[in-house]
Design a protein around this motif. Structure first.
Motif, PDB file in Angstrom:
ATOM      1  N   ARG A  65       0.835  -1.195   0.000  1.00 45.62           N
ATOM      2  CA  ARG A  65       0.000   0.000   0.000  1.00 45.62           C
ATOM      3  C   ARG A  65       0.869   1.244   0.000  1.00 45.62           C
ATOM      4  NH1 ARG A  65      -4.489  -0.248   4.612  1.00 45.62           N
ATOM      5  NH2 ARG A  65      -2.627  -0.443   5.906  1.00 45.62           N
ATOM      6  N   THR A  87      -1.675  -1.746  -5.411  1.00 44.75           N
ATOM      7  CA  THR A  87      -2.561  -2.654  -4.694  1.00 44.75           C
ATOM      8  C   THR A  87      -3.386  -3.559  -5.596  1.00 44.75           C
ATOM      9  OG1 THR A  87      -4.258  -0.929  -4.636  1.00 44.75           O
ATOM     10  CG2 THR A  87      -2.765  -1.064  -2.751  1.00 44.75           C
ATOM     11  N   ALA A 340       1.035 -10.512   6.654  1.00 43.11           N
ATOM     12  CA  ALA A 340       0.187 -11.441   5.907  1.00 43.11           C
ATOM     13  C   ALA A 340       0.778 -12.842   5.867  1.00 43.11           C
ATOM     14  CB  ALA A 340      -0.021 -10.930   4.482  1.00 43.11           C
ATOM     15  N   ARG A 343      -1.013 -15.599   8.029  1.00 43.43           N
ATOM     16  CA  ARG A 343      -2.419 -15.926   7.779  1.00 43.43           C
ATOM     17  C   ARG A 343      -2.746 -17.356   8.193  1.00 43.43           C
ATOM     18  NH1 ARG A 343      -3.529 -13.278   1.771  1.00 43.43           N
ATOM     19  NH2 ARG A 343      -3.566 -11.096   2.427  1.00 43.43           N
ATOM     20  N   ARG A 368      -9.524  -6.169  14.353  1.00 42.27           N
ATOM     21  CA  ARG A 368     -10.591  -6.602  13.453  1.00 42.27           C
ATOM     22  C   ARG A 368     -10.309  -6.154  12.017  1.00 42.27           C
ATOM     23  NH1 ARG A 368     -15.194  -8.488  15.743  1.00 42.27           N
ATOM     24  NH2 ARG A 368     -16.403  -7.869  13.895  1.00 42.27           N
ATOM     25  N   GLU A 369      -9.699  -4.989  11.878  1.00 43.56           N
ATOM     26  CA  GLU A 369      -9.333  -4.524  10.533  1.00 43.56           C
ATOM     27  C   GLU A 369      -8.266  -5.426   9.925  1.00 43.56           C
ATOM     28  OE1 GLU A 369      -7.576  -0.542   8.286  1.00 43.56           O
ATOM     29  OE2 GLU A 369      -7.881  -0.555  10.463  1.00 43.56           O
ATOM     30  N   LEU A 370      -7.302  -5.847  10.736  1.00 48.66           N
ATOM     31  CA  LEU A 370      -6.274  -6.755  10.241  1.00 48.66           C
ATOM     32  C   LEU A 370      -6.852  -8.101   9.839  1.00 48.66           C
ATOM     33  CD1 LEU A 370      -3.422  -6.011  12.821  1.00 48.66           C
ATOM     34  CD2 LEU A 370      -3.543  -5.257  10.438  1.00 48.66           C
ATOM     35  N   GLU A 371      -7.975  -8.474  10.417  1.00 43.67           N
ATOM     36  CA  GLU A 371      -8.635  -9.733  10.093  1.00 43.67           C
ATOM     37  C   GLU A 371      -9.739  -9.550   9.050  1.00 43.67           C
ATOM     38  OE1 GLU A 371      -8.046 -12.912  11.203  1.00 43.67           O
ATOM     39  OE2 GLU A 371      -6.215 -12.064  12.048  1.00 43.67           O
ATOM     40  N   ASP A 372      -9.807  -8.345   8.441  1.00 44.44           N
ATOM     41  CA  ASP A 372     -10.827  -8.040   7.435  1.00 44.44           C
ATOM     42  C   ASP A 372     -12.240  -8.164   8.000  1.00 44.44           C
ATOM     43  OD1 ASP A 372      -8.988  -7.491   5.427  1.00 44.44           O
ATOM     44  OD2 ASP A 372      -8.864  -9.591   4.823  1.00 44.44           O
ATOM     45  N   GLU A 373     -12.408  -7.785   9.257  1.00 43.26           N
ATOM     46  CA  GLU A 373     -13.708  -7.779   9.907  1.00 43.26           C
ATOM     47  C   GLU A 373     -14.179  -6.338  10.098  1.00 43.26           C
ATOM     48  OE1 GLU A 373     -15.502 -10.322  10.595  1.00 43.26           O
ATOM     49  OE2 GLU A 373     -14.089 -11.984  10.344  1.00 43.26           O
ATOM     50  N   ASN A 374     -15.487  -6.151  10.153  1.00 39.78           N
ATOM     51  CA  ASN A 374     -16.050  -4.819  10.355  1.00 39.78           C
ATOM     52  C   ASN A 374     -15.813  -4.356  11.788  1.00 39.78           C
ATOM     53  OD1 ASN A 374     -17.083  -4.699   7.726  1.00 39.78           O
ATOM     54  ND2 ASN A 374     -18.932  -5.809   8.342  1.00 39.78           N
TER      55      ASN A 374
END
Length: 403
Positions: A65, A87, A340, A343, A368-374
């Motif tokens: 990024r 990206t 990453a 994972r 949660r952002e690192l886990e792609d969660e809201n």
């Protein structure tokens, strides 16, 4: 003309393989083992292919990024024209993962990676990779850099503003050292071993025994025996077939000589040297000799720190210097997310998240952002441990005022 005068006929070389093309162009590397090493021949060695693939795919799967730093705040620069190139897609026919994999493969096999920069309004809007074989960099007397590119339409001389150049470590500051060229002796030895192994197994019966008889065979009998023996008993596919011998023939098995007996050990040593060339742990190329649970974990961390991070850092710096203008490079920078790589380790990720939240380094929403969660409501709070303070007197005052 000289051939005509000397009475010699020309023997044109039929170019039907990459090795013959390299021989015609003089792009291969001669070795003391008698093998001609080229990029394609090096890749045909399984350990080289695996090492390059491990490095390329490991970096290709890492998100890259473009970040912008304002004072002490760092945020993704999503509005910058370069952000989608890094990206998602650097050009119209490649994804970001494919682009990074190609870049790393070029560094491993050529030492240099070149891409043509398509600019619009002072910003790079597309990156078109070039074959390193058609690019020749040059440092002029005024310290400017130019690149001579042999396009199909004809050679062109381009400036550093038009070419993005990523290089491995260099001795002249411009050309990255080619690992294949400097390791050609080891690679040639590996090719010679592969050729020896092929002949060894193809001629399995010849190397494992002899036919003996006290009688004298006629030429017709010898020819018939040779043809039948080669067709029925030579090669791995014909192993363990029963032999029908006549005229007093006797099969006497013999053991391999000393060189063949040490063949496997020598090949292992060569493979270990090639792993060292690319700094890839042996267990990542399916060599599990002397591997335990403890040293595999340690070698995995060493792979990230000493194999991937140097390449990642090299690419990040070249993005900042070569793809950003002088104004943006003061506030913008590229960053690969090496996290990453974890994972597949759910337990390790959650343990690190727990410690980050406990010590106030991360908030629940950061994790949660690192886990792609809201994000969740109230998840932006950063905790402060009760036993940690910068003012000891504040605790004493609290104790005095407590009922």
């Amino acid at each position: 003309m000289l051939r005509a005068l000397l009475g010699r006929k020309s023997n044109p070389l039929i170019i039907d393989t990459p090795e013959k093309l390299a021989q015609a162009l003089g792009t291969g590397y001669e070795t003391t083992s008698g093998q001609r090493v080229t990029t394609n021949s090096a890749l045909q060695q399984l350990v080289v292919f695996n090492c390059v693939r491990v490095l390329a795919e490991s970096i290709g799967m890492l998100p890259c990024r473009l970040m912008k730093q304002t004072d002490k705040v760092r945020l993704p620069a999503t509005s910058h024209r370069l952000y989608p190139l890094l990206t998602m897609a650097p050009n119209g026919y490649m994804t970001a993962q494919e682009f990074w994999e190609m870049l790393v493969a070029c560094l491993c096999l050529r030492g240099n990676f070149y891409a043509y920069k398509v600019e619009a309004l002072g910003n790079v809007v597309e990156l078109l990779p070039l074959n390193p074989d058609i690019v020749q960099p040059k440092l002029n007397d005024d310290w400017s850099v130019e690149y001579k590119v042999n396009f199909k339409a004809g050679p062109q001389t381009l400036t550093q503003k038009e070419i993005w150049h990523v290089r491995l470590f260099t001795l002249d500051g411009l050309n990255g050292l080619n690992p294949i060229a400097y390791a050609r002796q080891t690679l040639g030895l590996g090719q010679a071993m592969d050729a020896h192994a092929g002949k060894l197994f193809t001629n399995g019966a010849v190397t494992s025994g002899v036919l003996r008889t006290e009688q004298q065979l006629t030429d017709e009998a010898f020819g018939r025996l040779k043809t039948e023996f080669q067709g029925e008993h030579m090669g791995v596919a014909n192993a363990y077939k029963p032999m029908i011998l006549e005229m007093g023939l006797d099969w006497k098995p013999i053991s391999l000589n000393a060189q063949d007996a040490q063949f496997i050990e020598s090949k292992r040593m060569t493979e270990a040297q090639l792993c060292g060339l690319f700094r890839v742990p042996p267990h990542l190329v399916a060599n599990m000799d002397k591997m335990t649970l403890n040293n595999v974990e340690q070698m995995g961390m060493n792979f990230v720190n000493y194999s991937l991070v140097p390449i990642i850092t090299r690419i990040e710096h070249r993005i900042q210097v070569g793809l950003l203008n002088e104004k943006d490079r003061l506030t913008h920078y590229a960053k690969f997310n090496a996290g990453a790589l974890m994972r597949g380790d759910l337990n390790g990720r959650y343990n690190s998240y727990g410690k980050g939240i406990q010590w106030g380094i991360l908030s629940p929403n950061d994790c949660r952002e690192l886990e792609d969660e809201n994000p969740r409501e109230g998840g932006d709070i950063y905790l402060t441990p009760m036993n940690m303070t910068t003012k000891p007197e504040a605790t004493d005052d609290a104790d005095k005022t407590a009922p």
